[in-house]
Structure formats: structure tokens, C-alpha cells
Design a protein around this motif. Structure first.
Motif, mmCIF file in Angstrom:
data_model
loop_
_atom_site.group_PDB
_atom_site.id
_atom_site.type_symbol
_atom_site.label_atom_id
_atom_site.label_comp_id
_atom_site.label_asym_id
_atom_site.label_seq_id
_atom_site.Cartn_x
_atom_site.Cartn_y
_atom_site.Cartn_z
ATOM 1 N N ASP A 1 47.980 37.606 48.522
ATOM 2 C CA ASP A 1 46.984 37.809 49.706
ATOM 3 C C ASP A 1 45.614 38.102 48.922
ATOM 4 O OD1 ASP A 1 48.516 37.037 51.610
ATOM 5 O OD2 ASP A 1 49.282 39.209 52.063
ATOM 6 N N ARG A 2 45.581 38.344 47.721
ATOM 7 C CA ARG A 2 44.476 38.630 46.960
ATOM 8 C C ARG A 2 43.138 37.765 46.710
ATOM 9 N NH1 ARG A 2 47.873 42.389 42.434
ATOM 10 N NH2 ARG A 2 48.437 43.928 43.953
ATOM 11 N N SER A 3 42.836 37.373 47.773
ATOM 12 C CA SER A 3 41.784 36.261 47.749
ATOM 13 C C SER A 3 40.424 37.051 47.672
ATOM 14 C CB SER A 3 41.548 35.476 49.201
ATOM 15 O OG SER A 3 42.677 34.522 48.873
ATOM 16 N N CYS A 4 39.555 36.475 46.819
ATOM 17 C CA CYS A 4 38.033 37.054 46.930
ATOM 18 C C CYS A 4 37.396 36.476 47.918
ATOM 19 C CB CYS A 4 37.450 36.708 45.426
ATOM 20 S SG CYS A 4 37.968 37.732 44.437
ATOM 21 N N TRP A 5 36.556 36.818 48.791
ATOM 22 C CA TRP A 5 35.784 36.543 49.945
ATOM 23 C C TRP A 5 34.194 36.683 49.539
ATOM 24 C CZ3 TRP A 5 38.525 33.562 53.312
ATOM 25 C CH2 TRP A 5 40.112 33.968 53.525
ATOM 26 N N TRP B 1 30.799 37.049 43.015
ATOM 27 C CA TRP B 1 30.216 37.225 44.310
ATOM 28 C C TRP B 1 31.246 37.857 45.354
ATOM 29 C CZ3 TRP B 1 34.152 34.570 46.545
ATOM 30 C CH2 TRP B 1 34.789 33.644 45.901
ATOM 31 N N CYS B 2 32.372 38.286 44.868
ATOM 32 C CA CYS B 2 33.351 38.762 46.062
ATOM 33 C C CYS B 2 32.892 40.099 46.786
ATOM 34 C CB CYS B 2 34.764 39.294 45.397
ATOM 35 S SG CYS B 2 36.013 39.975 46.573
ATOM 36 N N ARG B 3 32.997 40.260 47.977
ATOM 37 C CA ARG B 3 32.317 41.454 48.799
ATOM 38 C C ARG B 3 33.382 42.641 48.520
ATOM 39 N NH1 ARG B 3 33.943 39.118 55.002
ATOM 40 N NH2 ARG B 3 36.299 39.476 54.608
ATOM 41 N N ASP B 4 34.414 42.523 48.121
ATOM 42 C CA ASP B 4 35.378 43.652 47.731
ATOM 43 C C ASP B 4 34.993 44.046 46.365
ATOM 44 O OD1 ASP B 4 36.121 43.853 50.503
ATOM 45 O OD2 ASP B 4 37.736 42.389 49.871
ATOM 46 N N GLY B 5 35.244 43.199 45.240
ATOM 47 C CA GLY B 5 34.977 43.539 43.929
ATOM 48 C C GLY B 5 35.924 44.458 43.425
ATOM 49 N N ASP B 6 37.083 44.958 43.829
ATOM 50 C CA ASP B 6 38.040 45.819 43.326
ATOM 51 C C ASP B 6 39.291 45.185 42.851
ATOM 52 O OD1 ASP B 6 38.889 45.362 45.756
ATOM 53 O OD2 ASP B 6 39.029 47.485 46.442
ATOM 54 N N GLN C 1 58.344 51.728 35.517
ATOM 55 C CA GLN C 1 57.672 50.987 36.763
ATOM 56 C C GLN C 1 56.261 50.504 36.460
ATOM 57 O OE1 GLN C 1 57.371 53.663 40.360
ATOM 58 N NE2 GLN C 1 56.211 52.282 41.554
ATOM 59 N N ASP C 2 55.647 50.877 35.433
ATOM 60 C CA ASP C 2 54.153 50.525 34.957
ATOM 61 C C ASP C 2 54.547 48.928 34.499
ATOM 62 O OD1 ASP C 2 52.782 52.738 35.785
ATOM 63 O OD2 ASP C 2 52.813 53.599 33.741
ATOM 64 N N ASP C 3 55.715 48.911 33.993
ATOM 65 C CA ASP C 3 55.960 47.628 33.440
ATOM 66 C C ASP C 3 56.290 46.346 34.407
ATOM 67 O OD1 ASP C 3 56.117 48.543 30.597
ATOM 68 O OD2 ASP C 3 58.057 49.123 30.857
ATOM 69 N N LEU C 4 56.464 46.928 35.670
ATOM 70 C CA LEU C 4 56.796 46.045 36.656
ATOM 71 C C LEU C 4 55.565 45.650 37.514
ATOM 72 C CD1 LEU C 4 60.189 47.314 37.887
ATOM 73 C CD2 LEU C 4 59.845 45.361 36.410
ATOM 74 N N ARG C 5 54.355 46.665 37.367
ATOM 75 C CA ARG C 5 53.242 46.341 38.108
ATOM 76 C C ARG C 5 52.594 44.976 37.990
ATOM 77 N NH1 ARG C 5 51.166 51.487 37.045
ATOM 78 N NH2 ARG C 5 52.143 52.269 38.937
ATOM 79 N N VAL C 6 52.127 44.428 39.135
ATOM 80 C CA VAL C 6 51.727 43.148 39.020
ATOM 81 C C VAL C 6 50.102 43.573 38.691
ATOM 82 C CG1 VAL C 6 50.701 41.300 40.553
ATOM 83 C CG2 VAL C 6 53.004 42.221 40.772
ATOM 84 N N PRO C 7 49.597 42.821 37.692
ATOM 85 C CA PRO C 7 48.239 43.355 37.368
ATOM 86 C C PRO C 7 47.088 42.837 38.559
ATOM 87 C CG PRO C 7 48.746 41.638 35.839
ATOM 88 C CD PRO C 7 50.147 42.128 36.568
ATOM 89 N N LEU C 8 46.210 43.541 38.585
ATOM 90 C CA LEU C 8 44.865 42.972 39.240
ATOM 91 C C LEU C 8 44.080 42.167 38.637
ATOM 92 C CD1 LEU C 8 43.730 46.659 40.633
ATOM 93 C CD2 LEU C 8 45.172 44.888 41.777
ATOM 94 N N ARG C 9 43.890 41.085 39.266
ATOM 95 C CA ARG C 9 42.962 39.898 38.857
ATOM 96 C C ARG C 9 41.367 40.444 39.014
ATOM 97 N NH1 ARG C 9 42.558 33.748 40.952
ATOM 98 N NH2 ARG C 9 41.080 33.117 39.405
ATOM 99 N N PRO C 10 40.612 40.464 37.798
ATOM 100 C CA PRO C 10 39.266 40.591 38.191
ATOM 101 C C PRO C 10 38.724 39.899 39.375
ATOM 102 C CG PRO C 10 39.858 40.499 36.211
ATOM 103 C CD PRO C 10 40.646 39.994 36.606
#
Ligand SMILES: [Zn+2]
Length: 112
Positions: free
Chosen positions: A32-36, A18-23, A5-14
Motif C-alpha cells: 500500500d506504499r503508494s506516493c501521492w 513530489w510525494c506529499r508524505d515524503g517519509d 528481525q532486522d534481516d526480515l524488515r521490508v526496506p522503505l522505498r524512497p
């Protein structure tokens, strides 16, 4: 070779700095992983006020913010009119042209 399952995990993009979430937006679908950025509301006191709750009115406002879409390298600048839920999206180059046009008009008005 067996994938886990770890091989299939979509990696997070840094996130953008200036992103208000930052995670990296781990709870959101990858599409849907837009930075705002922060929204930076500007009151529009010449427009009708907008009802906010049962006994309160707010000035209409335009929010000015950045969005970096998941597939994009560069952010876009967005203007969102809260009163009618309309928005304008522009490249940073277009935003610079808008800034320069507004600055020139303000300088003209201040000289008059
Ligand atoms: Zn982000």
C-alpha cells in the motif's frame, strides 16, 4: 547463520520528490506504499453542488493528482470525480495527449 528481525524488515522505498508524505510510508503495508501528490481540485460549476456537512454545499470538483504505486517505476496521472467517486487513470504519455487535446480545443475556442 541466524537471521534477526532486522534481516526480515521490508526496506522503505524512497518517496517520489513530489510525494506529499515524503517519509517512505513506514506505517503502511508494503503493498500500500503508494506516493501521492497534492490533489489539485478543479471546480466543476456546471455540475450539481455536493452537500458538505449539514448546512454547506461545495462545487463538484475533479481532483487531479499523481500516484506512484509501490511496484511501479513511473507515476500515473489520476482524475477523480468527487461527486460520483469515479476515477480515470492514465500513463504520463496519455496525460500529455489529453493536455495537448485540451490545449488545442482551448486555442480553437479562443480564436472563434
Ligand atoms: Zn511517498
Amino acid at each position: 547463520m541466524t537471521l534477526t528481525q532486522d534481516d526480515l524488515r521490508v526496506p522503505l522505498r524512497p518517496c517520489a520528490p513530489w510525494c506529499r508524505d515524503g517519509d517512505g510510508h513506514p506505517g503502511e503495508h508494503p503493498d500500500d506504499r503508494s506516493c501521492w501528490s497534492s490533489f489539485n481540485p478543479v471546480p466543476l460549476t456546471m455540475h450539481p453542488a455536493v452537500r458538505f456537512g449539514p448546512q454547506e454545499y461545495l462545487y463538484a470538483a475533479v481532483d487531479v493528482f499523481l500516484q506512484r504505486r509501490p511496484e511501479a517505476d513511473s507515476p500515473v496521472l489520476m482524475l477523480h470525480n468527487e461527486a460520483d467517486d469515479r476515477e480515470m487513470t492514465m500513463t504520463l504519455d496519455e496525460a500529455v495527449m489529453l493536455r495537448d487535446a485540451i490545449t488545442a480545443l482551448l486555442e480553437t475556442a479562443e480564436r472563434a
